[in-house]
Motif scaffolding. Structure first.
Motif: not given
Lengths: 98, 546, 222
Positions: C121-138
């Motif tokens: 799941e974490y990897h999936d969030k990483y791929v979908s750019h959902l890591i706050p403060g790091f690479d966040f796009h929504w």
């Protein structure tokens, strides 16, 4: 005083109840109940947690002291949450002139 | 009794049982661990004191001439961090508590001796992080680490200091946990709850706070650290967060933390007052339960630190009322100590002088606390020297009086030697005078409007500030004197018997210093707490030497 | 009691009078520790409740993006591991060494499976750019800032929970090795019981995290 041995049947029964409740919480979440979604989810979670504490963690068969310990933890958690939210909920009560 | 001890061949006790550095660093004996703590906190006390000296030097003159404003910010922050987290919080529980609780309840050790040693190591690791932060330039946030300054704008070593405090918190948690379990499960046969010494009661209350409160500061500091690293987080207004949430979480622990400091001192004072007047404490049960009440009420009042924040005025009213409630159990204790003096046969020796000092300081600190708990008045004196003076009266006047009083009282038990009484009384007097001269003028300064945490001030405040700085130097000398003569007495002091004070309590029924296993026979308690009788005066049985 | 040289019961430490006192102290100590854990997670739950009630719609939209099937599976996995843990205590009480070890191993396997799914799941969030403060796009519904807040809380809460799982696996490894060496008897099994308390507690935390994080947006079609 030897410790109380909880039987296999009890353990499997509780396990079954926990699995069913997990299914129920997922099922309920699919309906849009407004704020009741949160109420339902939390109620089920509390029931599940209580079952684990009482049976898997043997509190039901433990000394009064254990009961006191467990409940004091919960009461303090409630104090933390209630008094803090009490601030946030009453902030809008006084309208300050802009 | 004294001669009886002296006539024997060199006796094995916990200090000479084993030799060498390893025997200390890997000990699981609660008495030795207490001494490890004693050494560590003494170091931090003088380190924190050094910063206090620098602060008072800067404030000698109205202009900021000794250091830059930024440097001054670091001085008072490091003073607060070191004193609060590395001296005051462990001061009495980790030293006297560790040493005495098993002795007082007739146990061979705490319930988890290895955990006890581990908690000292955790303290040391946390201390090392903080020391690195200090050497590397320090922190400038104030010991309160308020967001968003600490998360976003400060260029000090917030992370390192935060990690240090986070780690040290676990030392405190483990100590509290150990005490709670020990007091529940390890009491000697016959030693029911209401026969326990009040020192044990107050440490039980303290442990409750340590166990219930410290985890909250741990998670708060963790969130602060994440936010500082990731530049996003829950205290960040940019994401819709509220910086005041930090204050809620911080004070949920840090207000009760004041009781972690003062409750053990109250326990010491109860022992001193009872034993130095040779009377049971007036209203023993009320004093015992007042400790628990203070621990519980102490958790309900944290919002009184936030009256001038965005906290709602209604929450402020509730917190204000609840703060007044803490005065009730505190007053119960103060009145009962005073009532115990009535018709007691009072010995005016050093421990008792500290006890009197404590009661006086606690009354001044407590009453001014009520001023500050009043919503309206707090707006006026918030963040002024009035607050600084108030909490120093409680935390320094209260805790250090209890700590030094207890250290003197139990010194014969800890070291097997008596301290020089004349010097000790002199030091107690110097500390009392120095303390009042330091902090009483600060009440006046604060009331006149001098804010805290400034390195310069208007000329009209100089007289009072010079008084305060002069008092601080007297106070500093007062703290150095016991340091010197206590060290001296370890070698040259006259040998103490098992019970040099004719005091009550199980710790006086074993030899001084006690053997590693504390008691040769598990004691059976058939007496009530502080049940002084004429027989007891002459015949205190030493059950360690059968 | 006076003479420590009389036959000491198996597993009894020097400073306790008897095994019962030792067991009571151990259990009580673990409960006291779990109270500190309640308060530790409590700070996080407080933050969650506060911001969820402040931004309900944004949090629901953010939550809808989490895969409740994976979260639900993990809930099942953890409940199974709690059952095997409880059974491990049962078999230690009845002195069945073989089943004790089987149950402990099953518990560890299930715990590892939980962490595997979590890592996925974490990897999936990483791929979908959902890591706050790091690479966040929504790009979905709701204010990106508040959604980022949700994901920040998601990562902190599940991350600290996963850390507890890893510590739990470490404890289980030690216990299993001890069990293999025959260290436990029907009279002396306190370490298993105490580790079990910890394991169940970590399970309870997840029982709360699952509906709060995964299900609050489940009614939104996506």
């Amino acid at each position: 005083m030897a410790a109380h041995i909880v039987g296999k049947k009890t353990y499997f029964g509780i396990f079954g109840a926990l699995m069913v409740l997990t299914a129920v919480t997922v099922w309920v979440a699919n309906f849009d109940l407004g704020r009741w979604n949160a109420v339902a989810a939390l109620t089920i979670a509390v029931v599940k947690g209580t079952l684990v504490v009482l049976y898997f963690m043997h509190v039901r068969y433990s000394s009064r002291l254990t009961w006191v310990f467990v409940s004091s933890g919960l009461i303090w958690l409630i104090v933390l949450i209630a008094l803090t939210l009490g601030d946030y909920m009453t902030r809008g009560w006084v309208k300050i002139a802009q | 009794m004294e001669s009886e001890v002296q006539n024997k061949a060199p006796r094995t006790h916990y200090i000479n049982a084993r030799y060498g550095l390893k025997s200390w660093l890997f000990t699981i004996d609660h008495k030795r661990i207490a001494l490890l703590y004693l050494a560590s906190i003494t170091f931090f006390f003088f380190l924190g004191g050094l910063f206090a000296v620098l602060i008072r030097l800067e404030l000698l003159t109205p202009k900021g001439d000794l250091v830059q404003a930024e440097t001054y910010n670091r001085f008072f922050t490091m003073h607060g961090v070191v004193m609060v987290f590395f001296f005051l919080i462990p001061a009495i529980p980790a030293t006297l508590g560790n040493f005495l609780i098993p002795l007082m309840i007739g146990a061979r050790d705490l319930a988890f001796p290895r955990l006890n040693l581990l908690s000292w190591y955790i303290y040391v690791v946390g201390a090392v992080f903080t020391l690195i932060a200090i050497v590397g330039g320090g922190v400038d946030t104030g010991w309160t680490f308020y967001t968003p300054y600490s998360t976003t704008y400060s260029n000090g070593n917030v992370l390192l200091t935060g990690i240090g405090i986070f780690i040290t918190g676990f030392s405190s948690i483990l100590t509290g946990l150990n005490f709670i379990v020990t007091i529940h499960t390890m009491r000697a046969p016959g030693l029911s709850w209401f026969r326990l010494p009040l020192f044990v009661w107050s440490h039980y209350a303290t442990s409750l706070i340590m166990v219930l409160g410290t985890p909250v500061i741990a998670i708060t500091i963790l969130l602060l650290a994440f936010e500082r690293i990731a530049h996003v987080g829950i205290f960040d207004p940019k994401l819709g967060g509220d910086p005041v949430l930090f204050q809620h979480l911080f004070w949920f622990y840090s207000h009760p933390a004041v009781y972690i400091m003062v409750l053990p001192a109250m326990g010491v004072i109860s022992e001193l007052v009872a034993n130095m007047t040779r009377k049971n404490i007036f209203g023993y049960k009320f004093v015992a339960l007042a400790s628990i009440a203070i621990a519980i009420f102490g958790f309900l009042v944290w919002g009184h630190h936030m009256f001038v924040s965005t906290q709602s005025v209604y929450a402020g009213m509730i917190f204000s009322i609840l703060s007044y409630a803490v005065a009730i159990p505190s007053a119960v204790k103060t009145f009962n100590w005073t009532a115990t003096l009535y018709k007691g046969s009072i010995s005016y020796n050093t421990p008792m002088l500290y006890a009197f000092g404590f009661i006086g300081f606690f009354i001044i600190g407590g009453m001014t606390g009520l001023f500050l708990a009043a919503l309206g008045l707090d707006i006026h004196v918030h963040d002024t020297y009035f607050v600084v003076a108030h909490f120093h009266y409680i935390m320094v006047g209260g805790t250090i009086m209890g700590y030094l009083g207890g250290l003197h009282y139990w010194w014969p038990k800890i070291s097997g030697r008596m301290y020089p009484e004349g010097w000790a009384r002199f030091a107690a007097l110097v500390i009392f005078v120095g303390f009042n001269l330091t902090f009483f003028p600060q009440f006046l300064l604060g009331y006149q409007g001098m804010p805290r945490r400034y390195y310069a001030y208007p000329d009209e405040f100089q007289v009072l500030n010079v008084m305060s700085s002069a008092g601080a130097s007297i106070l500093g000398v007062g703290y150095l004197i016991p340091m010197v003569y206590l060290f001296w007495s370890m070698r040259y002091g006259p040998k103490a018997g098992s019970n040099p004070w004719g005091a009550f309590g199980l710790e006086w029924r074993t030899s001084s210093p006690p053997p590693t296993e504390n008691f040769k026979v598990t004691p059976v308690v058939t007496w009530e707490a502080y049940e002084f009788s004429p027989v007891e005066e002459t015949e205190v049985i030493d059950i360690s030497t059968p | 009691m006076a003479d420590t040289h009389t036959a000491t019961p198996y597993g009894l430490a020097h400073h306790f009078d008897d095994v019962e006192q030792q067991r009571e102290a151990g259990t009580l100590g673990m409960w006291a520790f779990l109270i500190t854990e309640i308060m530790f997670f409590g700070g996080l739950f407080l933050a969650y409740i506060l911001y969820r009630s402040t931004f309900p719609d944004d949090f629901a939209a953010a939550s809808a993006h989490l895969d409740w099937k994976l979260g639900g599976t993990n809930t099942g996995v953890l409940i199974c591991s709690s059952l095997t843990m409880a059974m491990a205590v049962y078999h230690s009480q009845t002195g069945n060494k073989k089943w004790l070890i089987i149950c402990l191993l099953l518990t560890m396997i299930l715990g590892a499976a939980f962490l595997g799914i979590k890592a996925y799941e974490y990897h999936d969030k990483y791929v979908s750019h959902l890591i706050p403060g790091f690479d966040f796009h929504w790009t979905g519904h709701g204010s990106p800032k508040h959604v980022e807040m949700f994901y920040y809380l998601y990562f902190v809460m599940t991350g600290i929970h996963a850390l507890h799982m890893i510590i739990g696996l470490g404890i289980m490894t030690v216990i299993t090795v001890m069990a293999r060496r025959g260290r436990f008897t029907p009279e002396y099994y306190a370490p298993i019981e105490i580790s079990g308390l910890y394991w169940h507690f970590v399970d309870i935390v997840w029982i709360f995290l699952f509906p709060l994080l995964y299900l609050l947006g489940a009614h939104i079609h996506h």
